[in-house]
Write a protein that holds these residues in place. Sequence first.
Motif, PDB file in Angstrom:
ATOM      1  N   SER A 142       0.829  -1.203   0.000  1.00  0.00           N
ATOM      2  CA  SER A 142       0.000   0.000   0.000  1.00  0.00           C
ATOM      3  C   SER A 142       0.869   1.261   0.000  1.00  0.00           C
ATOM      4  O   SER A 142       0.415   2.330  -0.383  1.00  0.00           O
TER       5      SER A 142
ATOM      6  N   TYR B 248      -4.583  -2.339   9.234  1.00  0.00           N
ATOM      7  CA  TYR B 248      -4.718  -3.298  10.349  1.00  0.00           C
ATOM      8  C   TYR B 248      -6.144  -3.809  10.503  1.00  0.00           C
ATOM      9  O   TYR B 248      -6.522  -4.290  11.570  1.00  0.00           O
TER      10      TYR B 248
ATOM     11  N   THR C  42      -3.979  -3.469   3.094  1.00  0.00           N
ATOM     12  CA  THR C  42      -2.794  -4.204   2.669  1.00  0.00           C
ATOM     13  C   THR C  42      -2.947  -5.651   3.103  1.00  0.00           C
ATOM     14  O   THR C  42      -3.659  -5.935   4.077  1.00  0.00           O
TER      15      THR C  42
ATOM     16  N   LYS D  95      -0.084  -7.410   6.686  1.00  0.00           N
ATOM     17  CA  LYS D  95      -0.214  -7.763   8.105  1.00  0.00           C
ATOM     18  C   LYS D  95      -0.953  -9.083   8.290  1.00  0.00           C
ATOM     19  O   LYS D  95      -1.001  -9.635   9.371  1.00  0.00           O
TER      20      LYS D  95
END
Length: 364
Positions: free
Chosen positions: A94, A196, A219, A222
């Motif tokens: 990202s 997140y 993204t 994670k």
Amino acid sequence: MSATSSTVTPDQLFRREVLDLMAYSVPDSFGMAKLDAMENPYLLPQSLREEIAHIVAEASINRYPDADAGRLKESIRAVTDLDQDMGILLGNGSDEIIQLLALAVAKPGATLLSVEPSFVMYRMIAAFTGLRYVGVPLTDDFTLDLSAVLTAMRQHQPALIFLSYPNNPSGNLFDAEAISRIIESAPGLVVVDEAYHAFADASFMPMLSRYPNLLVMRTFSKLGMAGLRLGFIAGSKAWLGQLEKLRLPYNVNMLTQYVAQKLLQHHDVLLRQAEQIKHDRAWLYDRLVGLADVRPYASDANFILFRVMHADQVFKGLKDRGVLIKNLSNSHPLLLDCLRVTVGTQQENEMFIRALQESIHQFV
Ligand code: PMP
């Protein structure tokens, strides 16, 4: 040296903004419990790793990848509650998408606004794309100072606003009403960065159809794919169609496309790992609360920020004991004496707590 070779130096040739930047630093973590970078600590089940080995072996890497990555986008749609009217744009992480957005709005004098402390790349990318940067301080306990943000927006008329939700490095979700107010008042685009998301129970994705100036970015880093480099942004096709022109051809490589597509078919495996991480985050938070002189901040992400006396020495004490976390103490006034630990495996978390206790006890 040939007679024609130039003696020009970077100092003479490169833009001031570039010369003044500090490179994004990644410390050596060889042999350490690596709890500094918000990675998922778990490998994939063996059967899935073997499927991936087969996919990689069969890939025609002599050819360019699918330029549009259409099948991967469909797989992303399948696991994301995204309206069919909305578009998706993929990035090599990202980070790359933040850069695309910044490049797109970088007219002379244009401003990127975010809050501070937050993800450092907003400021860095603004600097090297020639944008003015405004960082509005959060409150002492890292909540959004809505009136300060609205005032800064009126004053600076930002083309682009980034809000990390949950916020890195504080781990909290900002008040959703306040974010809505910001979107409604913004003169330009607002990007809600949901890096997140897998560890939080809130999202602005359902708000995309309500707010035409909202984009939501995520993204897969994670969620167990940090090594693949894959992020996406969702929003109205009017915006994303223009951004597509700035995306370099084939920015998402063939192996990333194939492997991510396979992993998204097994999204449940990744989500189970995220559940385990959330469970262990609660364990870690309770341990930190129980330590004298440690103040952890509640987190909706896969890391916990905490304040401790002598943070620099405690950080070093942890490192000497084989545990690498992130020292944020000198990165922003609100982060004085703050360290950030990523939730690891149970074994790593226990090792971290032990090493932290020993490092703190050095001083008593
Ligand atoms: N946004 C936030 C808030 C982050 O913390 C990070 C990574 N630290 C990113 C974006 C970038 O992630 P990536 O480039 O790996 O997709």
